[in-house]
Motif scaffolding. Structure first.
Motif, mmCIF file in Angstrom:
data_model
loop_
_atom_site.group_PDB
_atom_site.id
_atom_site.type_symbol
_atom_site.label_atom_id
_atom_site.label_comp_id
_atom_site.label_asym_id
_atom_site.label_seq_id
_atom_site.Cartn_x
_atom_site.Cartn_y
_atom_site.Cartn_z
ATOM 1 N N UNK A 1 0.307 -1.373 -0.090
ATOM 2 C CA UNK A 1 -0.222 0.330 0.229
ATOM 3 C C UNK A 1 0.708 0.654 0.432
ATOM 4 N N UNK A 2 1.871 0.597 -0.768
ATOM 5 C CA UNK A 2 3.328 2.264 -0.601
ATOM 6 C C UNK A 2 2.305 3.128 -1.638
ATOM 7 N N UNK A 3 2.417 4.626 -1.874
ATOM 8 C CA UNK A 3 2.089 5.215 -2.685
ATOM 9 C C UNK A 3 3.252 5.683 -3.812
ATOM 10 N N UNK A 4 1.995 5.039 -5.368
ATOM 11 C CA UNK A 4 2.563 5.132 -6.557
ATOM 12 C C UNK A 4 4.418 4.150 -6.681
ATOM 13 N N UNK A 5 5.046 4.663 -7.511
ATOM 14 C CA UNK A 5 6.027 3.642 -8.129
ATOM 15 C C UNK A 5 6.639 3.040 -6.957
ATOM 16 N N UNK A 6 7.203 3.917 -5.765
ATOM 17 C CA UNK A 6 7.611 3.730 -4.923
ATOM 18 C C UNK A 6 7.673 2.713 -4.364
ATOM 19 N N UNK A 7 6.246 1.833 -4.500
ATOM 20 C CA UNK A 7 5.387 0.208 -4.270
ATOM 21 C C UNK A 7 6.450 -0.541 -4.412
ATOM 22 N N UNK A 8 7.058 -0.165 -6.107
ATOM 23 C CA UNK A 8 7.246 -1.463 -7.035
ATOM 24 C C UNK A 8 8.369 -2.530 -6.604
ATOM 25 N N UNK A 9 9.527 -1.801 -6.466
ATOM 26 C CA UNK A 9 10.693 -2.620 -5.279
ATOM 27 C C UNK A 9 10.075 -3.640 -4.575
ATOM 28 N N UNK A 10 9.707 -2.899 -3.146
ATOM 29 C CA UNK A 10 9.764 -3.586 -1.872
ATOM 30 C C UNK A 10 8.581 -5.004 -2.404
ATOM 31 N N UNK A 11 7.767 -4.687 -4.059
ATOM 32 C CA UNK A 11 6.673 -5.459 -4.230
ATOM 33 C C UNK A 11 7.163 -7.132 -4.528
ATOM 34 N N UNK A 12 7.965 -6.304 -5.513
ATOM 35 C CA UNK A 12 8.891 -7.276 -6.442
ATOM 36 C C UNK A 12 9.636 -8.042 -5.127
ATOM 37 N N UNK A 13 10.722 -7.577 -4.370
ATOM 38 C CA UNK A 13 10.706 -7.992 -3.541
ATOM 39 C C UNK A 13 10.236 -9.244 -2.614
ATOM 40 N N UNK A 14 8.994 -9.155 -2.297
ATOM 41 C CA UNK A 14 8.346 -9.653 -1.319
ATOM 42 C C UNK A 14 7.710 -11.055 -2.692
ATOM 43 N N UNK A 15 7.400 -10.739 -3.529
ATOM 44 C CA UNK A 15 7.144 -11.926 -4.442
ATOM 45 C C UNK A 15 8.360 -12.958 -4.814
ATOM 46 N N UNK A 16 9.157 -12.135 -4.707
ATOM 47 C CA UNK A 16 10.604 -13.077 -5.193
ATOM 48 C C UNK A 16 10.909 -13.732 -3.809
ATOM 49 N N UNK A 17 10.280 -13.403 -2.493
ATOM 50 C CA UNK A 17 10.799 -14.871 -0.992
ATOM 51 C C UNK A 17 9.416 -15.542 -1.544
ATOM 52 N N UNK A 18 8.168 -15.625 -1.864
ATOM 53 C CA UNK A 18 7.595 -16.429 -1.966
ATOM 54 C C UNK A 18 6.293 -15.573 -1.191
ATOM 55 N N UNK A 19 6.000 -14.489 -0.559
ATOM 56 C CA UNK A 19 5.616 -13.718 0.145
ATOM 57 C C UNK A 19 3.896 -13.581 -0.821
ATOM 58 N N UNK A 20 2.388 -14.469 -0.284
ATOM 59 C CA UNK A 20 0.786 -13.466 -0.852
ATOM 60 C C UNK A 20 1.168 -12.121 -1.328
ATOM 61 N N UNK A 21 0.742 -10.976 -2.417
ATOM 62 C CA UNK A 21 0.141 -10.255 -2.387
ATOM 63 C C UNK A 21 -0.462 -9.649 -2.088
ATOM 64 N N UNK A 22 -1.403 -8.944 -1.281
ATOM 65 C CA UNK A 22 -2.781 -7.781 -1.315
ATOM 66 C C UNK A 22 -2.549 -6.366 -1.936
ATOM 67 N N UNK A 23 -2.460 -6.500 -3.244
ATOM 68 C CA UNK A 23 -2.478 -5.073 -3.794
ATOM 69 C C UNK A 23 -3.074 -4.437 -3.565
ATOM 70 N N UNK A 24 -2.760 -3.253 -2.815
ATOM 71 C CA UNK A 24 -3.535 -1.836 -2.879
ATOM 72 C C UNK A 24 -2.281 -0.581 -3.936
ATOM 73 N N UNK A 25 -1.010 -0.882 -4.181
ATOM 74 C CA UNK A 25 -0.808 -0.219 -4.875
ATOM 75 C C UNK A 25 -0.343 -0.722 -6.313
ATOM 76 N N UNK A 26 -1.697 0.717 -7.173
ATOM 77 C CA UNK A 26 -1.828 -0.061 -8.267
ATOM 78 C C UNK A 26 -0.856 0.052 -9.150
ATOM 79 N N UNK A 27 -0.217 1.477 -8.984
ATOM 80 C CA UNK A 27 1.185 1.379 -9.283
ATOM 81 C C UNK A 27 2.691 0.429 -10.335
#
Length: 382
Positions: free
Chosen positions: A98-124
């Motif tokens: 739920x980080x605002x904007x494109x700043x959420x991309x890298x942490x979300x990608x890293x979480x996916x690579x770590x095998x975490x399910x994602x509840x995505x509020x960061x549409x960017x």
């Protein structure tokens, strides 16, 4: 017990997420929190939810947090790497992005690579790097669950039906505060006017995006990646009451819709508890009190941001990343009173026109397109 890391814990989505968690201490637990602007609120959240790891905007904020917490200190990080560390936290089953904007991309990608399910509020995340993120979700076998009310509604309306039976998906939009404002008056809109959304309580950036209809445009691109739908099978309809959150039309003419009060805790609760449901704390819907639900087509001449988003989706390559980057710069400039309201889509369009697209394949290439869009748009706002 499901353990959660929340990226953007002090924003509107983060606060609502923690309220849902607060209602279900036997089912949901916080292991990580990341914020970007409100260290004082983060300190309060830490005292209540006792996460193992947290992240703040910068090192100075980390020092301030240590002072506020005294002896109650989780592991403290900062910056993009800090947010990524929270997303990768070993004990987390799911990450709320739920980080605002494109700043959420890298942490979300890293979480996916770590095998975490994602509840995505960061549409960017999907707007900027939809193909990369979709590929990573498949590669790592994680669930990507939508939190935006519109995409949650579509997700729910698709359940139990075949993809090949879908005629189109229909995103609803409130129309924002200027739905009936004459085009000649839009150039005089001030930030404080644009920040008064008629239905939703949200952060400043997304509220301005809702006023320009760019938020709906970004949701169109997000829907393309979430539901594997081409642009010509994604529709938008203005629904001022914000009761029907979105719909799915099927080939037999039937339309499935999801209704609810305009409160983000409902789609958050669904994403956190899926495939089950849990109490969200929202007010129950009383259709007789609402009385009337109305619909109209969006005016893409007065609100060209929506048209630009469709154009970017159809053009593909790096255009969506550049669209989003330019919009973030333009919105920030508007909030700082450097440009006018109608300058926002103008700057986005001019940035897109100046762009030479390419087909990115790595995270660095997506980030390079984002950086180019920001730098180019910034030259138009000074």
């Amino acid at each position: 017990m499901k353990s959660l890391s929340i990226l953007g814990s002090t924003g509107s989505i983060g606060v609502s997420t923690l309220d849902v968690i607060r209602q279900h201490p036997d089912k949901l637990k916080v292991v990580g929190l990341a914020e970007g602007h409100d260290v004082n609120l983060l300190a309060e959240q830490i005292r209540e939810f006792r996460p193992d790891i947290v992240s703040v905007r910068d090192e100075a904020s980390a020092d301030r947090l240590r002072e506020l917490l005294e002896d109650e200190k989780p592991e403290i990080h900062w910056g993009i790497e800090g947010a990524a560390a929270v997303g990768e936290a070993e004990g987390a089953d799911m990450v709320v992005s739920a980080i605002v904007g494109a700043a959420g991309l890298v942490p979300t990608v890293r979480a996916i690579r770590a095998g975490k399910d994602i509840a995505l509020a960061n549409k960017e995340t999907l707007v900027v790097a939809g193909q990369l993120v979709s590929d990573l979700v498949r590669e790592h076998g994680v669930n990507l669950l939508p939190v935006d009310s519109e995409h949650s509604a579509i997700f729910q309306s698709l359940t139990g039906h075949r993809q090949e039976d879908v005629e189109r998906i229909i995103l609803t939009a409130s129309g924002g505060p200027f739905r009936n404002t004459p085009a000649t008056e839009l150039q005089h809109v001030k930030p404080e006017q644009a920040l008064k959304h008629p239905q939703w309580s949200m952060g400043a950036k997304i509220t301005i995006d809702s006023a320009t209809l760019m938020n709906k445009g970004l949701e169109v691109i997000e829907a393309h990646w979430l539901f594997d739908m081409p642009a010509d099978k994604i529709g938008v309809v203005v629904h001022p009451q914000s009761i029907i959150h979105s719909m799915v039309e099927y080939i037999d003419g039937c339309v499935m819709a999801q209704l609810g009060a305009p409160d983000m805790r409902a789609p958050i609760a669904y994403a956190l508890s899926w495939p089950e449901r849990c109490e969200s704390g929202i007010k129950k819907l009383d259709l007789t009190a609402i009385g009337t639900l109305t619909f109209e087509n969006p005016d893409m001449d007065r609100f060209p941001a929506l048209r630009l988003a469709f154009d970017a989706l159809k053009a593909g390559q790096t255009y969506p990343a550049v669209l989003n980057a330019a919009n973030e710069i333009a919105v920030a400039a508007f909030l700082e009173r450097k440009i006018g309201f109608t300058d926002i889509p103008r700057i986005v369009e001019q940035t897109m026109q100046a762009h030479t697209p390419f087909s990115p394949s790595t995270l660095d290439e997506y980030l390079a397109a984002d950086r180019w869009g920001r730098e180019t748009a910034a030259t138009m706002t000074s």
